[in-house]
Enzyme design. Sequence first.
Site, PDB file in Angstrom:
ATOM      1  N   ASP A  62       0.816  -1.215   0.000  1.00 43.01           N
ATOM      2  CA  ASP A  62       0.000   0.000   0.000  1.00 43.01           C
ATOM      3  C   ASP A  62       0.850   1.267   0.000  1.00 43.01           C
ATOM      4  O   ASP A  62       0.512   2.260  -0.642  1.00 43.01           O
ATOM      5  CB  ASP A  62      -0.925   0.013   1.221  1.00 43.01           C
ATOM      6  CG  ASP A  62      -2.115  -0.921   1.048  1.00 43.01           C
ATOM      7  OD1 ASP A  62      -2.370  -1.358  -0.082  1.00 43.01           O
ATOM      8  OD2 ASP A  62      -2.793  -1.205   2.051  1.00 43.01           O
ATOM      9  N   ARG A  70       2.771   6.086  -3.175  1.00 44.89           N
ATOM     10  CA  ARG A  70       3.832   6.816  -3.866  1.00 44.89           C
ATOM     11  C   ARG A  70       3.603   6.822  -5.381  1.00 44.89           C
ATOM     12  O   ARG A  70       3.880   7.814  -6.061  1.00 44.89           O
ATOM     13  CB  ARG A  70       5.197   6.217  -3.516  1.00 44.89           C
ATOM     14  CG  ARG A  70       5.591   6.458  -2.068  1.00 44.89           C
ATOM     15  CD  ARG A  70       6.980   5.956  -1.739  1.00 44.89           C
ATOM     16  NE  ARG A  70       7.291   6.205  -0.353  1.00 44.89           N
ATOM     17  CZ  ARG A  70       7.770   7.351   0.136  1.00 44.89           C
ATOM     18  NH1 ARG A  70       8.003   8.356  -0.698  1.00 44.89           N
ATOM     19  NH2 ARG A  70       8.022   7.498   1.428  1.00 44.89           N
ATOM     20  N   THR A 103      -9.511   3.035   6.962  1.00 42.44           N
ATOM     21  CA  THR A 103      -9.167   1.732   7.548  1.00 42.44           C
ATOM     22  C   THR A 103      -7.689   1.644   7.918  1.00 42.44           C
ATOM     23  O   THR A 103      -7.239   0.585   8.356  1.00 42.44           O
ATOM     24  CB  THR A 103      -9.499   0.598   6.566  1.00 42.44           C
ATOM     25  OG1 THR A 103      -8.748   0.771   5.368  1.00 42.44           O
ATOM     26  CG2 THR A 103     -10.984   0.580   6.230  1.00 42.44           C
ATOM     27  N   TYR A 162      -4.448   4.424   9.430  1.00 40.42           N
ATOM     28  CA  TYR A 162      -4.095   5.099  10.685  1.00 40.42           C
ATOM     29  C   TYR A 162      -5.348   5.523  11.448  1.00 40.42           C
ATOM     30  O   TYR A 162      -5.436   5.400  12.677  1.00 40.42           O
ATOM     31  CB  TYR A 162      -3.228   6.312  10.349  1.00 40.42           C
ATOM     32  CG  TYR A 162      -2.473   6.935  11.503  1.00 40.42           C
ATOM     33  CD1 TYR A 162      -2.550   6.456  12.794  1.00 40.42           C
ATOM     34  CD2 TYR A 162      -1.650   8.034  11.269  1.00 40.42           C
ATOM     35  CE1 TYR A 162      -1.851   7.035  13.838  1.00 40.42           C
ATOM     36  CE2 TYR A 162      -0.933   8.627  12.300  1.00 40.42           C
ATOM     37  CZ  TYR A 162      -1.045   8.126  13.582  1.00 40.42           C
ATOM     38  OH  TYR A 162      -0.347   8.715  14.600  1.00 40.42           O
TER      39      TYR A 162
END
Length: 252
Positions: free
Chosen positions: A41, A46, A152, A154
Site C-alpha cells: 500500500d 507513492r 481503515t 491510521y
Amino acid sequence: MRLAFVASETDVAQRARAALIKRYGSVEPGDAEIIVSLGGDGFMLRTLHTYRTLGVPFYGMKLGRLGFLMNQHELDALAERIERAHPAVLHPLEMHSTCCDGAEHRALAFNEVAMLRQSNQAAHMRVSLNGEVKLEELVCDGILVSTPAGSTAYNLSAHGPILPLDANVLALTPISPFRPRRWRGAILPHATRVGFETKDPNKRPISATADFHEVRDVRKVEVKQSRRNAVRLLFDPEHNLQQRILDEQFAL
C-alpha cells in the site's frame, strides 16, 4: 493494451516486474493506458503521487506486507483481469500549512493528513471548521483528517470510524485526546475546510504530515478535499475496494 509496470525496490517486486514485462511488454508511464503498481500500500500511495497527473487508471498487485489498495499478484491473464476490473475514484485531501518561520507548503494526501506533537509535550491546538472555531483548545498527541480510502488505516488504529467509499464524508479523529476528555472526533461533509492552529508553537511544536510528506514546526494548517486531483484505481470484482471497506467493519 499499453501497460507501464512500476515496482518497489524489494527483490520480490523487481522479479515480478521482470516476469510481467517479459510476458506483456512495457511502455513508459507517460505512454501507458494503465499503470500497474507492484508492491504494498505504501508503494501504491507513492505511485499515485508520482503519476496522478497522467490521468490514467492504476492497477495494483500485492507484493508487500499490506495490500488493502492492491489486487492479488498473478502472472496470467492480466489484460482480462484489467478489462473486468471495477474502478474506484479516490479524492485526495489538500494540505496547506504555514510554518512558524512563515514558509508555506502544499501537499496531497490520499489516506490522511495527521497533526502530531513533535516533543514529549502534548499538543495544544485550536480546531475550526469552515473558519468557525469548534474547539478552542484540544490537548492531545495529534489529530487526523482521513479520506474514506484511508479510514481503515491510521484512522482505524486511532479508533476512528470506517467510512464507505461513496459516503462523501471525512473522518476527524483525535489521537490520545486529554482535553476535552469525552470528545472522540467527528464525521464531516466532504466539502468542509478543516483548520488547525497550534497555541504554543515554541514549547509544544507540531508537525503536519500528508501521507508521507512531513512539514515540521507548523503554526497553522488548512485541510480540504481536492476534487480536481482525483485518481482511478482498478480492482478485481472479487476484491473491489467498496466491499473491502464494508467487510473491514466486521473484522475481528
